[in-house]
Design a protein around this motif. Sequence first.
Motif, short mmCIF file in Angstrom:
data_model
loop_
_atom_site.label_atom_id
_atom_site.label_comp_id
_atom_site.label_asym_id
_atom_site.label_seq_id
_atom_site.Cartn_x
_atom_site.Cartn_y
_atom_site.Cartn_z
N VAL A 219 3.14 5.80 -3.21
CA VAL A 219 4.25 6.56 -3.82
C VAL A 219 4.08 6.59 -5.34
O VAL A 219 4.24 7.65 -5.97
CB VAL A 219 5.60 5.94 -3.43
CG1 VAL A 219 6.74 6.62 -4.20
CG2 VAL A 219 5.84 6.07 -1.93
N LEU A 220 3.74 5.45 -5.94
CA LEU A 220 3.60 5.38 -7.39
C LEU A 220 2.45 6.26 -7.89
O LEU A 220 2.60 7.01 -8.87
CB LEU A 220 3.38 3.93 -7.83
CG LEU A 220 4.57 2.98 -7.68
CD1 LEU A 220 4.16 1.56 -8.04
CD2 LEU A 220 5.73 3.43 -8.56
N PHE A 221 1.31 6.17 -7.22
CA PHE A 221 0.15 6.96 -7.66
C PHE A 221 0.33 8.45 -7.36
O PHE A 221 -0.15 9.29 -8.13
CB PHE A 221 -1.13 6.43 -7.01
CG PHE A 221 -1.67 5.20 -7.66
CD1 PHE A 221 -2.22 5.25 -8.93
CD2 PHE A 221 -1.62 3.96 -7.01
CE1 PHE A 221 -2.72 4.11 -9.55
CE2 PHE A 221 -2.11 2.82 -7.62
CZ PHE A 221 -2.66 2.89 -8.88
N VAL B 124 -3.50 6.08 -16.58
CA VAL B 124 -2.42 6.11 -17.58
C VAL B 124 -2.72 7.12 -18.69
O VAL B 124 -1.84 7.93 -19.06
CB VAL B 124 -2.19 4.71 -18.17
CG1 VAL B 124 -1.15 4.77 -19.29
CG2 VAL B 124 -1.74 3.75 -17.09
N ILE C 294 3.93 1.40 -1.27
CA ILE C 294 4.52 1.45 -2.61
C ILE C 294 3.51 2.02 -3.61
O ILE C 294 3.84 2.88 -4.44
CB ILE C 294 5.00 0.05 -3.05
CG1 ILE C 294 6.15 -0.41 -2.15
CG2 ILE C 294 5.43 0.06 -4.51
CD1 ILE C 294 6.59 -1.85 -2.40
N PHE C 295 2.27 1.53 -3.53
CA PHE C 295 1.23 2.05 -4.42
C PHE C 295 0.98 3.54 -4.18
O PHE C 295 0.75 4.29 -5.12
CB PHE C 295 -0.08 1.27 -4.23
CG PHE C 295 -0.14 -0.02 -4.99
CD1 PHE C 295 -0.01 -0.03 -6.38
CD2 PHE C 295 -0.35 -1.23 -4.35
CE1 PHE C 295 -0.08 -1.20 -7.10
CE2 PHE C 295 -0.42 -2.42 -5.06
CZ PHE C 295 -0.28 -2.40 -6.44
N ARG D 52 0.83 -1.20 0.00
CA ARG D 52 0.00 0.00 0.00
C ARG D 52 0.87 1.26 0.00
O ARG D 52 0.53 2.25 -0.66
CB ARG D 52 -0.95 -0.01 1.20
CG ARG D 52 -2.03 -1.06 1.09
CD ARG D 52 -2.91 -1.09 2.30
NE ARG D 52 -3.79 0.06 2.38
CZ ARG D 52 -4.77 0.18 3.27
NH1 ARG D 52 -4.99 -0.79 4.13
NH2 ARG D 52 -5.52 1.25 3.29
N THR E 178 -7.61 9.45 -8.62
CA THR E 178 -6.34 9.31 -7.91
C THR E 178 -6.36 9.80 -6.47
O THR E 178 -5.80 9.13 -5.60
CB THR E 178 -5.22 10.01 -8.71
OG1 THR E 178 -5.29 9.61 -10.08
CG2 THR E 178 -3.85 9.63 -8.15
N ALA F 151 3.24 9.98 -7.47
CA ALA F 151 4.14 10.43 -8.53
C ALA F 151 3.39 10.59 -9.85
O ALA F 151 3.56 11.60 -10.56
CB ALA F 151 5.29 9.44 -8.69
N SER F 152 2.54 9.62 -10.18
CA SER F 152 1.80 9.70 -11.45
C SER F 152 0.83 10.87 -11.44
O SER F 152 0.68 11.56 -12.45
CB SER F 152 1.05 8.39 -11.71
OG SER F 152 -0.03 8.23 -10.82
N TYR F 153 0.20 11.13 -10.30
CA TYR F 153 -0.76 12.23 -10.21
C TYR F 153 -0.04 13.57 -10.32
O TYR F 153 -0.52 14.50 -10.99
CB TYR F 153 -1.52 12.14 -8.89
CG TYR F 153 -2.68 13.11 -8.76
CD1 TYR F 153 -3.64 13.22 -9.76
CD2 TYR F 153 -2.81 13.92 -7.64
CE1 TYR F 153 -4.71 14.09 -9.64
CE2 TYR F 153 -3.88 14.79 -7.51
CZ TYR F 153 -4.83 14.88 -8.51
OH TYR F 153 -5.88 15.76 -8.39
N CYS G 136 -4.96 4.21 0.23
CA CYS G 136 -3.65 3.58 0.48
C CYS G 136 -3.14 3.86 1.89
O CYS G 136 -2.38 3.05 2.45
CB CYS G 136 -2.63 4.07 -0.54
SG CYS G 136 -2.81 3.37 -2.20
#
Length: 304
Positions: free
Chosen positions: A30-32, A282, A27-28, A25, A79, A34-36, A86
């Motif tokens: 951080v990834l989301f 995406v 990791i997700f 959670r 997001t 960054a993507s947002y 998360c």
Amino acid sequence: MKVEENRTLITDFVLAGFTTDPLLRIIFFVLFLASYTITLTGNLGLMTLIYLDSRLHTPMYFFVGSLSFLDVWYSSVYTPRILFDCVSKNNHMSLAGCAAQFFFSAGLAYTECFLLAFMAYDRYVAICNPLLYITAMPKKLCAQLVVASYAAGFANAIAHTSNTFRLRFCGKNVINYYFCDVAPLVKMACDDIGIYDLIVSSLMGCSLLVTTAVILRSYIAIVAAIIRIRSAAGRRKAFFTCSAHLVSVSLFYGSILIMYSRPNSQHTPNSDKANALFYTVVNPLVNPFIYSLRNKDVKAAFKK
């Protein structure tokens, strides 16, 4: 929850999200995040460039800027809630909150379908009638087409949302998903969904049929016009002006068709989550790069 006719009706939902593992959670998250951040920066940056540089004050970039504005709003429907789920131990969402997210999700998705169709028409006019392009696509008409996209999109969303939330939901209130969408909600319905499926299929079928017809008709004419161009350089230039839009259409329509053209029996939570990520996260992320990385005008405006 409340009890009606010996059935427990759902009045709120629990979004299961992507995982229950605490490390995953994080990791997700951080990834989301960054993507947002990249999504907002890319789309707002492209909108700013189009507004500031007079060379980008053309119908094509007006539609690109409108798509960027839509993608900022679109990604914000999903997001922030993903990020909240998360890090939060309370993933509850009220029935009204679920309906609101469903409404904006449907409205913006339909709007993007119509906007991409109008962008295809813009490319058709630019390539098939280049000398009349500016006069054939005045600012007023461009604005009207964007407004029409939102009007058609949210008219569909009203019908779609009212049709969905007239159903009664019963059983477990856990949605094995990361937002309120058709597939997981229908599985929780305790009413007959025969008429519901017919209405949903009609709404989506008509919208996709109309927008796909506009896109196909535009590109058939574009291909015919490109073939008539004698020089190879001229053909490459004409194709290049459409390539970004073609990629964007392929990503968005491809993920939508894969997601919703299958019967309910073939939907599984993991595959649905993976497919939905393409059009919810995406696509808004990559759109500003699709329209800018190989675009000389945008790169020149950025350097300036």
